[in-house]
Structure formats: C-alpha cells, structure tokens
Design an enzyme around this catalytic site. Structure first.
Site, PDB file in Angstrom:
ATOM      1  CD  GLU A   1      47.386   1.599  12.652  1.00 29.90           C
ATOM      2  OE1 GLU A   1      46.904   1.629  11.506  1.00 29.90           O
ATOM      3  OE2 GLU A   1      48.347   2.331  12.995  1.00 29.90           O
TER       4      GLU A   1
ATOM      5  NE  ARG B   1      49.723   9.782   9.866  1.00 31.29           N
ATOM      6  CZ  ARG B   1      49.251   9.204  10.952  1.00 31.29           C
ATOM      7  NH1 ARG B   1      49.024   9.919  12.037  1.00 31.29           N
ATOM      8  NH2 ARG B   1      48.994   7.913  10.977  1.00 31.29           N
TER       9      ARG B   1
ATOM     10  CG  LEU C   1      37.245  13.152  12.293  1.00 30.15           C
ATOM     11  CD1 LEU C   1      36.303  12.923  13.448  1.00 30.15           C
ATOM     12  CD2 LEU C   1      36.521  13.859  11.163  1.00 30.15           C
ATOM     13  CB  ILE C   2      38.466  10.160  17.109  1.00 34.70           C
ATOM     14  CG1 ILE C   2      37.454   9.523  16.158  1.00 34.70           C
ATOM     15  CG2 ILE C   2      38.093   9.879  18.559  1.00 34.70           C
ATOM     16  CD1 ILE C   2      37.424   8.010  16.197  1.00 34.70           C
ATOM     17  CD  GLU C   3      45.321  12.899  19.604  1.00 32.47           C
ATOM     18  OE1 GLU C   3      46.091  13.148  20.549  1.00 32.47           O
ATOM     19  OE2 GLU C   3      45.708  12.362  18.541  1.00 32.47           O
TER      20      GLU C   3
ATOM     21  CD  GLU D   1      55.102  18.115  22.587  1.00 36.76           C
ATOM     22  OE1 GLU D   1      55.437  18.357  23.761  1.00 36.76           O
ATOM     23  OE2 GLU D   1      55.424  18.851  21.616  1.00 36.76           O
TER      24      GLU D   1
END
Length: 428
Positions: free
Chosen positions: A56, A268, A341-343, A316
C-alpha cells in the site's frame, strides 16, 4: 477493541524482537504523540494518507506524486500499521509532512489522533476499514475516502457475516474509488458509495531504474538463467524445495534441468529470512544471502550448482525481478490469495502463478490473457513450466514483450484518482 489493547502491546513486543521497528513510538498507536503539530497547519490541516503495509505504501507513493503535482503545497500525514510500510514511507516525506502509526481502533485513540493533527481528509488505501475511524471521522466532519479499493469474494463473505459491523462502516465512507468493476460491485453490495472504477495505482509505479541497471550489470556475468520464487509465504518454501528435490532424484527427460538455472528465493516477510535460510540448509542446499553480496551473487565456485540465492533485503524487488528471467508468484500455491504481480511485469519478468490469486483476481486474469503470466495447477507444474520458458529464448522474449505491453496498457489510475480527490483538498 478497548479490551484488546494489552494483547496488542504484547504482540508488538513479540514482533519487535524480530523487527525492531515495531518497538518504535508504540504510544502513537494509542493516540499519544511526542511531536507538536506543524505551526503552518493550524488552519489548513493535513491530508491524511493511510498505507498499512509495504504494498500500500508503494501505491501511496504513486498517488502522492500525482497529488503534489496538482497541489504542491499540501502537507501529508502518513500512517502505517507495519514496520516495513513505515520504513518505506520515510522516503515519501517532504518538509512539513508527518509520519506516525495508525491509531488503534478505539474511540479515544482515534479522537486523540484527529485532535492532534486535524486532517481535513482521510485517504485510505485498498482494503483497510476500521469502524471507529469511520464513526469518529464523521463526528469530526473529516471525509474518509477509500482509494485503490479492492474487495475479494472471500472478504465480502466475511463482511456479510459481520454485517451489523461492516455495513455501517462501508456506508459511512464519503466515497470509494474502486480498482475494478468486480470490486465496485462487491463494495456497493456492502453499502459503500462507489464513485467509479479508476484502475490500480500500482500500474503507475515505475521500477527503480538504479536497481534495474544494477541487475542488468550482474546479469551480464551469469551463464545460466535465473528463476525467482518471489514473495514466498510460510509452507510454500517446503513445496518448492520438495519439487526441486524431486527433480534432483528423477530428472526430466533424463537431463539435469535442476542445475540449468540459478534459483533465487525472496520470502514475503523479512522476519522469516533466517528461518528460511535454515530450512534450505537442512535440505542440503548451500545458501548465498543477498546481505552478504558485495558485487552480485558469487558464481565462480564449483559447488555453485547446489546453491540457492536468498534475497534477504527490503526494498529491492526491482533488483530481483530485473535479475530474473521468470518468477513464481508467492502466495498463489497455498490458499493465501497470491501477491501483486504488477511490479514483476513492469520489470519485464514473466510470472508463473498457482491456482490461488483471489486477492488480485482481475490483475492476474488480465496478465494471463495478455501473455504476461501463466496459470498452473501446483508447484511441480510451476517449476517445470518456468524451466521450459527460460530454456526457449523465443518463448521467453514473447512473454517479456507481453509484460511490457500489459504494464503500459493499464497505466493512468494515479491521475484519475488525484482528479477525483481534488474536491476534497483544501486550497490555501
């Protein structure tokens, strides 16, 4: 919530033994603050932005850039719930901004928070909804807006079971700006005032160019592709290691595919780095930790083929995605809802995801339809699919191109969201 406060303090002490950030300024969580209010804000008030955790906060960075571009003189009150979110949020602060912990959801703590900082709007990202926040903001005439809002089917069912609590909270929000049409429909079903579908802010986040450049430099030294298991969750590392062991014991096509790539694992949660390293060592793997690298991973040793790289650093992910040729999506192999998964796709790293992506259902479906992600049934199929992808240069290039096209096609949410928030922002 009042009675749970001693348990919260105990939890913070326990978490603080692993992440020291949880021991910082604990009293802020209960509405007690050391810093005075910035004198220039006595009349105008802050724009309160709440970003509970790391994901977020990254979305907040994109939104804040758009808000500051539209109104450079705004001052931000940034709140978080996790240590990783707060650590990331420091980089978003400018002169006159303030960063504190989110107030615990009791009337007294929220009242003290609002009295201390006098925000003229609250902007809450994605899923965070606290009933006393809503009630006290309404009493103080502070509009509370949920942006980049998402709500899974599972979360909607849980909210419906607690409708006596959740429905007044959703109804009390001043506005909701949904990510997708499905999110909008679920939020409306709970009584929220949905102003429309604005897309996902995370598509507008640009990967760290310095990290990508460093990844490119390191990648030039490698003779084998890199397969990443990103944002793995507890229990999934065991599935992954079991799959690697099965490949070692019974190679596909009688060929050593297992050692045809470098394996990179990024858990994570940072508090699990040491436990995961121990688990891999107990399974007979050598572990090379990012925190011990000086100029990239060591690849000169003869026993390198039995080494797993462990990404034990924060902030990183662009480096890890840039270094990798494909990524397995953590949280999607156990029933945990998947991770964003966008990054990964923005860095040109194709994704192989398991069956459980309900927390990011539309993004996962769109990525799959675009060819930026592949869906598999289980961990064993994920590993073999990823191996097959990186062994075929033509196949991999097609997926990389699909990633870039997918990312480009879904940008623009930040500008749309900032424009929708404009009526709530005071001008001096």
């Amino acid at each position: 919530m009042w009675a749970l406060q001693p348990l919260l303090r105990r939890k913070l002490q326990r978490r603080g033994r692993e992440e020291a950030g949880y021991l910082h300024a604990v009293e802020e969580r209960f509405g007690h603050y050391a810093q005075p209010t910035h004198p220039s804000l006595i009349e105008g008030g802050y724009v309160w932005v709440h970003a509970v955790s790391l994901g977020e906060t990254r979305a907040a960075a994109v939104l804040l850039e758009a808000l500051r571009a539209a109104q450079p003189d705004i001052r931000i009150l940034l709140t978080h719930g996790t240590a990783t979110g707060r650590a990331q949020g420091v980089s978003l602060l400018q002169d006159g901004d303030v960063q504190v912990w989110q107030p615990w959801d009791t009337p007294a703590a929220v009242q003290r928070f609002l009295a201390q900082f006098k925000p003229h709007i609250g902007i809450v990202l994605e899923t965070e909804l606290w009933p006393n926040w809503v009630v006290q903001c309404n009493k103080a005439h502070v509009p509370l807006v949920l942006v980049n809002a998402r709500l899974s089917e599972k979360s909607m069912r849980q909210a419906q079971r607690l409708a006596w609590l959740s429905r007044p909270a959703y109804q009390g929000l001043s506005a909701v700006l949904a990510q997708t049409q499905a999110d909008a429909e679920r939020l409306s079903a709970l009584g929220a005032k949905v102003d429309g579908v604005f897309g996902n802010l995370k598509f507008d986040a640009k990967p760290d160019a310095t990290q990508l450049a460093l990844a490119h430099t390191w990648k030039q030294k490698l003779k084998r592709p890199v397969l990443l298991f990103s944002s793995s969750r507890e229990g999934e590392e065991v599935m992954w290691l079991d799959t690697l062991q099965a490949l070692k014991d019974a190679p596909l096509d009688h060929r050593d595919h297992l050692h045809a790539v470098h394996w990179l694992l990024v858990p994570r949660h940072p508090q699990r780095f040491d436990d995961v390293a121990t688990l891999m060592a107990e399974r007979g793997w050598k572990v090379s930790r990012r925190s011990q690298w000086t100029d990239g991973p060591e690849t000169d040793h003869s026993d390198d083929v039995d080494t797993i790289w462990l990404g034990d650093s924060l902030g990183e992910m662009a480096l890890y995605y840039g270094l990798s040729d494909a990524a397995l999506l953590g949280g999607s192999f156990a029933p945990l809802g998947g991770q964003n998964l966008i990054e990964s796709t923005a860095c040109g790293c194709p994704v192989v995801m398991g069956p459980h992506t309900f927390n990011f259902a539309e993004a996962a479906q769109l990525a799959q339809e675009a060819g930026a992600a592949l869906r598999v049934e289980d961990m064993a199929q994920a590993v073999t699919t990823a191996l097959q992808m990186v062994r075929s240069d033509l196949d991999e290039r097609a997926h990389v191109q699909a990633c870039m096209a997918f990312s480009q096609a879904h940008r623009g949410a930040a500008q749309r969201t900032a424009e929708a928030l404009r009526p709530y922002l005071k001008t001096n």
